[in-house]
Design a protein around this motif. Structure first.
Motif, PDB file in Angstrom:
ATOM      1  N   LYS B 100       0.845  -1.192   0.000  1.00  0.00           N
ATOM      2  CA  LYS B 100       0.000   0.000   0.000  1.00  0.00           C
ATOM      3  C   LYS B 100       0.878   1.238   0.000  1.00  0.00           C
ATOM      4  O   LYS B 100       2.022   1.200   0.437  1.00  0.00           O
ATOM      5  CB  LYS B 100      -0.841   0.034   1.281  1.00  0.00           C
ATOM      6  N   ASP B 101       0.308   2.338  -0.451  1.00  0.00           N
ATOM      7  CA  ASP B 101       1.012   3.609  -0.402  1.00  0.00           C
ATOM      8  C   ASP B 101       0.535   4.335   0.859  1.00  0.00           C
ATOM      9  O   ASP B 101      -0.572   4.868   0.900  1.00  0.00           O
ATOM     10  CB  ASP B 101       0.680   4.416  -1.660  1.00  0.00           C
ATOM     11  N   VAL B 102       1.358   4.296   1.930  1.00  0.00           N
ATOM     12  CA  VAL B 102       0.943   4.881   3.212  1.00  0.00           C
ATOM     13  C   VAL B 102       1.884   6.020   3.594  1.00  0.00           C
ATOM     14  O   VAL B 102       3.004   6.101   3.092  1.00  0.00           O
ATOM     15  CB  VAL B 102       0.940   3.811   4.330  1.00  0.00           C
ATOM     16  N   GLU B 130      -0.366   1.356   9.009  1.00  0.00           N
ATOM     17  CA  GLU B 130      -1.030   0.242   8.334  1.00  0.00           C
ATOM     18  C   GLU B 130      -0.100  -0.734   7.630  1.00  0.00           C
ATOM     19  O   GLU B 130      -0.558  -1.734   7.099  1.00  0.00           O
ATOM     20  CB  GLU B 130      -2.026   0.794   7.306  1.00  0.00           C
ATOM     21  N   GLN B 131       1.194  -0.396   7.587  1.00  0.00           N
ATOM     22  CA  GLN B 131       2.067  -1.284   6.817  1.00  0.00           C
ATOM     23  C   GLN B 131       3.456  -1.454   7.432  1.00  0.00           C
ATOM     24  O   GLN B 131       4.062  -0.491   7.890  1.00  0.00           O
ATOM     25  CB  GLN B 131       2.187  -0.753   5.394  1.00  0.00           C
ATOM     26  N   ILE B 132       3.929  -2.696   7.433  1.00  0.00           N
ATOM     27  CA  ILE B 132       5.290  -3.007   7.865  1.00  0.00           C
ATOM     28  C   ILE B 132       5.961  -3.821   6.764  1.00  0.00           C
ATOM     29  O   ILE B 132       5.439  -4.855   6.346  1.00  0.00           O
ATOM     30  CB  ILE B 132       5.297  -3.815   9.188  1.00  0.00           C
ATOM     31  N   ILE B 133       7.095  -3.314   6.283  1.00  0.00           N
ATOM     32  CA  ILE B 133       7.865  -4.032   5.263  1.00  0.00           C
ATOM     33  C   ILE B 133       8.993  -4.770   5.976  1.00  0.00           C
ATOM     34  O   ILE B 133       9.739  -4.159   6.742  1.00  0.00           O
ATOM     35  CB  ILE B 133       8.505  -3.044   4.259  1.00  0.00           C
ATOM     36  N   CYS B 134       9.117  -6.065   5.732  1.00  0.00           N
ATOM     37  CA  CYS B 134      10.166  -6.856   6.399  1.00  0.00           C
ATOM     38  C   CYS B 134      11.162  -7.398   5.393  1.00  0.00           C
ATOM     39  O   CYS B 134      10.768  -7.808   4.295  1.00  0.00           O
ATOM     40  CB  CYS B 134       9.547  -8.050   7.116  1.00  0.00           C
ATOM     41  N   SER B 135      12.430  -7.439   5.790  1.00  0.00           N
ATOM     42  CA  SER B 135      13.425  -8.138   4.986  1.00  0.00           C
ATOM     43  C   SER B 135      13.029  -9.610   4.956  1.00  0.00           C
ATOM     44  O   SER B 135      12.372 -10.100   5.884  1.00  0.00           O
ATOM     45  CB  SER B 135      14.805  -7.987   5.624  1.00  0.00           C
ATOM     46  N   ASN B 136      13.436 -10.317   3.917  1.00  0.00           N
ATOM     47  CA  ASN B 136      13.045 -11.723   3.784  1.00  0.00           C
ATOM     48  C   ASN B 136      13.486 -12.589   4.960  1.00  0.00           C
ATOM     49  O   ASN B 136      12.876 -13.612   5.234  1.00  0.00           O
ATOM     50  CB  ASN B 136      13.584 -12.296   2.465  1.00  0.00           C
ATOM     51  N   ARG B 156      -4.979  -6.069  11.117  1.00  0.00           N
ATOM     52  CA  ARG B 156      -5.141  -4.682  10.667  1.00  0.00           C
ATOM     53  C   ARG B 156      -3.866  -4.047  10.118  1.00  0.00           C
ATOM     54  O   ARG B 156      -3.874  -2.912   9.683  1.00  0.00           O
ATOM     55  CB  ARG B 156      -5.690  -3.829  11.817  1.00  0.00           C
ATOM     56  N   VAL B 157      -2.761  -4.785  10.172  1.00  0.00           N
ATOM     57  CA  VAL B 157      -1.493  -4.226   9.680  1.00  0.00           C
ATOM     58  C   VAL B 157      -1.008  -5.106   8.522  1.00  0.00           C
ATOM     59  O   VAL B 157      -0.948  -6.326   8.656  1.00  0.00           O
ATOM     60  CB  VAL B 157      -0.432  -4.166  10.809  1.00  0.00           C
ATOM     61  N   ASN B 158      -0.700  -4.479   7.412  1.00  0.00           N
ATOM     62  CA  ASN B 158      -0.236  -5.199   6.232  1.00  0.00           C
ATOM     63  C   ASN B 158       1.263  -5.493   6.374  1.00  0.00           C
ATOM     64  O   ASN B 158       2.083  -4.588   6.278  1.00  0.00           O
ATOM     65  CB  ASN B 158      -0.496  -4.317   4.995  1.00  0.00           C
TER      66      ASN B 158
END
Lengths: 248, 248
Positions: B100-102, B130-136, B156-158
């Protein structure tokens, strides 16, 4: 430093293992500190070592202490950790602690989880808060899980147990209690000298405590979903301390 | 709601137990959610229930789901909790999630501890992130300990996994990394739109990640003792988010 090698007796092992329970910590007036990293800080602290056991005494460069070299399988028997570290120090519980007069202190009303108390002590140390007053039913600071979770910070924070109702009725400064329905922490002015009060994990502050508190404060929830669980008590403590010190 | 009673087969038990491991979660494309409180939120979420087992199906007022009534000793076999709750839902892992674009998002670079990831997801939800990006190589969000620690906030969190180096080299907005030697969080202005990046518990941010970051930031230590342990990553996240939102 004197290193000696001896087999741990069954009696010693049993005594140390019993320190998991408050009853026996009070009976023997002893508690456990594990791991060289923290043990190395003991000589400069107010705490006195009764016995010191280590699988690698060479790594503990103590001047005066006697260190008993033990085997890894003996360490396993006296450690409360799932993955025992290098050393175990049996320390004396200090006699009656003296209450200090500090500008900001924490008060804990019935915190039960050892991890939470340990984390709060570690936080207090980070922010330079030197004293935590606990209700008598708050988890014991000498519980091995609390000591471990403090990561050594128990050495620098004065944790005292007392009758909170009695204490609060004579305490002269503002008291800020934390719950879900207080004033927004971002919109209040924190006093120069005060106590910040946290309640039990499930039930919050006792009514008898809340009656004696100057003001209730709250971390506002920015997420829109009502079912979002309220923050854990140690996390709340971190965020509120962060806000208090943002103005220092 | 259709309640039916049947003995769990050894095959079912074995399959559910295997969901403790990422390998099997990926093989079956399934993960576990435990406890009525969170399970009740599933029908309103993006998650689909494959099977639902409960010792008290009456307490789950679902319209469409089929619920299998099980015995407490069966629950014990399929639960990952030390003290199993009332119900276990086997859910489908959603197919590729869409980024998402947050305005504010978190990026995690190699967080390993399930409790830390769970706590950070819960925090994000509290602050409406709303969003958490994780390293692999960050711990899997569908790990049962992570799901449990989120207290339902995973709904509720992407949480998305990706190659961080690749992601950061195309990300257009400021990136703030956290470590021990950055700018004081109380003295900087946070941008309108940015990512807040946290590194691994022991090693912090990878050099390859740090190279792609706009600015490093730090929570100042107010305590005077140098041996005070640095704050845990989830606590740091809480304090920094608290500071960011104090200005909202």
């Amino acid at each position: 430093m004197k290193i000696f090698v001896d087999m741990l007796t069954a009696h010693t092992i049993k005594t140390i293992q019993s320190l998991d329970k408050k009853k026996y910590r009070q009976k023997y007036n002893l508690f456990l500190v594990e791991g060289n990293k923290i043990i190395k800080e003991l000589p400069d602290s107010d705490y006195e070592i009764e016995n010191l056991y280590s699988v690698n005494p060479e790594n503990l460069s103590f001047k005066t202490e006697e260190i008993e070299k033990i085997l890894p399988n003996e360490l396993k028997k006296i450690s409360f950790l799932q993955h025992p570290k290098d050393s175990v120090a049996v320390c004396k519980i200090p006699e009656n602690k003296i209450l200090k007069d500090v500008s900001i202190q924490l008060i804990l009303d019935g915190i039960q989880d050892p991890g939470n108390l340990g984390t709060i002590i570690r936080l207090a140390d980070w922010f330079g808060i030197e004293q935590i007053i606990c209700s008598n039913d708050t988890v014991d600071v000498y519980n091995p899980k609390v000591i471990q979770a403090t990561m050594g910070s128990f050495l620098r924070v004065n944790v005292c147990y007392t009758d909170l109702e009695e204490y609060l009725s004579t305490y002269q400064y503002p008291t800020l209690g934390t719950d879900m329905n207080g004033e927004n922490i971002y919109k209040i002015e924190f006093p120069e000298k005060f106590s910040l009060i946290f309640g039990n994990e499930g039930n919050g502050l006792r009514a008898s405590t809340e009656n004696l508190i100057s003001k209730m404060i709250t971390i506002p929830r920015f997420g829109k979903n009502q079912s979002t669980e309220s923050l854990n008590v140690s996390m709340s403590a971190g965020i509120i301390l962060g806000e208090i010190f943002s103005k220092k």
